[in-house]
Write an enzyme that holds these catalytic residues in place. Structure first.
Site, short mmCIF file in Angstrom:
data_model
loop_
_atom_site.label_atom_id
_atom_site.label_comp_id
_atom_site.label_asym_id
_atom_site.label_seq_id
_atom_site.Cartn_x
_atom_site.Cartn_y
_atom_site.Cartn_z
CD GLU A 1 1.44 -45.69 4.05
OE1 GLU A 1 1.77 -44.55 3.73
OE2 GLU A 1 0.31 -46.17 3.87
NE ARG B 1 -16.82 -50.71 36.71
CZ ARG B 1 -17.18 -51.96 36.96
NH1 ARG B 1 -18.26 -52.47 36.41
NH2 ARG B 1 -16.47 -52.69 37.80
N GLY C 1 -10.55 -51.33 32.55
CA GLY C 1 -10.18 -52.45 33.43
C GLY C 1 -10.35 -53.78 32.71
CD GLU D 1 11.85 -56.81 -3.40
OE1 GLU D 1 12.83 -57.57 -3.18
OE2 GLU D 1 11.68 -56.19 -4.45
N1 CAA Z 1 11.52 -37.09 -1.58
C1 CAA Z 1 12.24 -37.10 -2.72
N2 CAA Z 1 13.46 -37.71 -2.83
C2 CAA Z 1 13.92 -38.33 -1.72
C3 CAA Z 1 13.22 -38.37 -0.51
C4 CAA Z 1 11.96 -37.70 -0.46
N3 CAA Z 1 11.22 -37.71 0.65
N4 CAA Z 1 13.94 -39.07 0.39
C5 CAA Z 1 15.05 -39.45 -0.21
N5 CAA Z 1 15.06 -39.00 -1.50
C6 CAA Z 1 16.13 -39.15 -2.50
C7 CAA Z 1 17.42 -38.51 -2.01
O1 CAA Z 1 17.46 -37.13 -2.32
C8 CAA Z 1 18.46 -39.31 -2.77
O2 CAA Z 1 18.48 -38.83 -4.09
P1 CAA Z 1 19.87 -38.79 -4.95
O3 CAA Z 1 20.35 -40.19 -5.04
O4 CAA Z 1 19.45 -38.22 -6.26
O5 CAA Z 1 20.81 -37.92 -4.18
C9 CAA Z 1 17.85 -40.70 -2.82
O6 CAA Z 1 16.44 -40.55 -2.64
C10 CAA Z 1 18.39 -41.64 -1.77
O7 CAA Z 1 18.14 -41.06 -0.48
P2 CAA Z 1 18.75 -41.66 0.85
O8 CAA Z 1 20.24 -41.84 0.67
O9 CAA Z 1 18.27 -40.84 1.99
O10 CAA Z 1 18.07 -43.12 0.88
P3 CAA Z 1 18.28 -44.33 1.88
O11 CAA Z 1 18.51 -45.54 1.11
O12 CAA Z 1 19.25 -43.94 2.95
O13 CAA Z 1 16.80 -44.50 2.51
C11 CAA Z 1 15.00 -44.15 4.05
C12 CAA Z 1 16.19 -43.57 3.30
C13 CAA Z 1 14.30 -42.93 4.66
C14 CAA Z 1 15.39 -45.12 5.16
C15 CAA Z 1 14.02 -44.85 3.04
O14 CAA Z 1 14.58 -46.05 2.56
C16 CAA Z 1 12.68 -45.18 3.67
O15 CAA Z 1 11.79 -44.33 3.72
N6 CAA Z 1 12.50 -46.44 4.16
C17 CAA Z 1 11.20 -46.87 4.67
C18 CAA Z 1 10.39 -47.49 3.57
C19 CAA Z 1 8.93 -47.60 3.94
O16 CAA Z 1 8.33 -46.68 4.50
N7 CAA Z 1 8.33 -48.73 3.57
C20 CAA Z 1 6.92 -48.93 3.76
C21 CAA Z 1 6.34 -49.49 2.48
S1 CAA Z 1 4.62 -49.24 2.22
C22 CAA Z 1 3.85 -50.21 3.34
O17 CAA Z 1 4.05 -50.05 4.50
C23 CAA Z 1 2.91 -51.28 2.86
C24 CAA Z 1 1.53 -50.85 2.68
O18 CAA Z 1 0.85 -51.34 1.78
C25 CAA Z 1 0.88 -49.89 3.61
#
Ligand code: CAA
Length: 392
Positions: A374, A279, A350, A138
């Site tokens: 991502e 080149r 270059g 967002e």
């Molecule tokens: N698989 C399954 N569950 C997962 C997981 C995974 N890989 N990673 C985390 N979880 C679960 C955890 O187990 C936890 O579960 P519970 O609450 O049940 O215990 C929950 O999710 C929360 O986990 P965290 O406390 O680790 O979460 P966080 O808020 O600290 O976030 C983060 C972690 C890795 C920073 C995550 O927010 C993240 O990946 N951020 C990046 C987002 C991203 O990649 N955005 C890109 C969007 S797509 C894009 O780019 C556009 C496009 O069109 C290409």
């Protein structure tokens, strides 16, 4: 004599099955013949290459890693990574259109969808009749995905969506959007749900197309919802599962971006290798200089390592084991290799590398996004650290 392509593939070719080798050759032929020649035009005109997606669809690649009963090809995720790499070698724009469609939209429907949802949404995506997109970020939340503020309020048989999502790959061009929205902010990430939203839904509009540094032909824009009614049956997984759906989706998506980064790096290397043999400077072709040889050698070492990490993560996905860390390893390393390598490739050219007469400046611009979308490289380090420290 070995060509550049066979030299670079040789170290890993032993690991490929006959089917994987065939898909690599087939997609390489299509991508080099059809996509590479117009990649510069797509870039310069910021043109969405719809005809490339149509050719991908008619080549039965849109549903590559999904079962035939949903219109897929029933192949594995290593094959999927190979396809993304071959597309990216020719045209990074085309590779991201494809990877967002497969990894970020079709894949979560396959993993989390009900039978009805798969029939309704997955099958047309696999057949390439519809194009998919994923809407998590967002204006105010990117890396902190759980902070999403777009709201979904239950009203009878519908959720009413309000808010904006940013950086949507395939933005205005897609038909099916997987949208993450907040139902109850007091629940934080447990309040997030995942909704399948169709183009044409009332109150669903598009913001301006982003003017990007690279992957210019992929349509990236903000999408907006104003009182948009989404049927309750379009909710993917459970009412508290939106964050989990996102994380699982991104685990797979990161393999796609790693493969894209490998393809960009390899594509630029192939151009630099060819140029170095043509080149002439100081009365000899520049590939005779150790300075150039060392650059090419070091780059190819890193590209092969990045490819191995990518295939390793894809293999984990195929085996059904947890591959979160492996996908982050691959995406982190491959993206940084792509940036380093493409910069060196420009250096080998270059002055000619700095202008659009040759394609390497485009590869360098295209590479940068692999360190951002991502999950940035910083997020990948965080994911790796969390997974490594968990075991201590
Ligand atoms: N698989 C399954 N569950 C997962 C997981 C995974 N890989 N990673 C985390 N979880 C679960 C955890 O187990 C936890 O579960 P519970 O609450 O049940 O215990 C929950 O999710 C929360 O986990 P965290 O406390 O680790 O979460 P966080 O808020 O600290 O976030 C983060 C972690 C890795 C920073 C995550 O927010 C993240 O990946 N951020 C990046 C987002 C991203 O990649 N955005 C890109 C969007 S797509 C894009 O780019 C556009 C496009 O069109 C290409």
């Amino acid at each position: 004599m070995l060509t550049a392509a066979t030299q670079s593939d040789a170290p890993m070719s032993f690991a490929l099955t006959e089917e994987q080798r065939l898909i690599k050759e087939t997609v390489n032929e299509i991508a080099q013949a059809e996509f590479a020649p117009k990649a510069a035009e797509v870039d310069q005109k910021h043109r969405f290459p719809r005809e490339n997606f149509e050719l991908i669809a008619s080549s039965d690649l849109c549903g590559l890693p999904f079962p035939e009963e949903y219109g897929g090809a029933g192949m594995d995720n290593v094959s999927y990574a190979i396809v993304v790499e071959e597309l990216a070698k020719a045209c990074a724009t085309t590779s991201v259109i494809y990877s967002a469609h497969v990894s970020l939209c079709a894949k979560p429907i396959y993993i989390f969808g009900t039978e009805e949802q798969k029939k309704k949404f997955l099958t047309p995506l696999c057949k390439g009749e519809k194009l998919g997109a994923f809407a998590l970020s967002e204006p105010g939340s990117g890396s902190d995905a759980a902070a999403a503020k777009c709201t979904a309020v239950r009203k009878g048989d519908h959720f009413i969506l309000n808010g904006s999502k940013n950086w949507i790959t395939n933005g205005i061009e897609a038909d099916t959007y997987l949208v993450i929205a907040q139902t109850d902010s007091s629940l934080k990430h447990k309040g997030l749900i995942a909704l399948l939203v169709e183009k044409g839904t009332p109150g669903f509009t598009f913001g301006k197309l982003e003017d990007k540094l690279g992957i210019k032909g992929s349509s990236t824009c903000q999408i907006n919802f104003e009182d948009s009614p989404i049927p309750v049956e379009n909710m993917l997984a459970g009412p508290q599962d939106g964050f989990k759906v996102s994380m699982v989706t991104l685990d797979g998506g990161r393999i796609g971006i790693a493969a894209q980064a490998v393809g960009i790096a390899q594509g630029a290397w192939d151009h630099a290798f060819k140029y170095s043999k043509e080149r002439v400077a100081f009365n000899q072709t520049i590939n005779k200089f150790q300075a150039i040889q060392f650059m090419l050698a070091e780059m190819q070492t890193e590209i092969d390592a990045a490819r191995l990490l990518t295939w390793h993560a894809a293999r984990g996905q195929d085996l059904g084991v947890k591959f979160t860390k492996e996908a982050a390893h691959a995406k982190l390393y491959a993206a940084e290799v792509a940036m380093r390598s493409t910069t060196k490739c420009v250096q080998i050219f270059g002055g000619y590398g700095y202008v659009t007469d040759y394609p390497v400046e485009r590869y360098m611009r295209d590479a940068k996004i692999t360190e951002i979308y991502e999950g940035t490289s910083e997020v990948q380090r965080l994911v790796i650290a969390q997974n490594v420290l968990k075991g201590l």
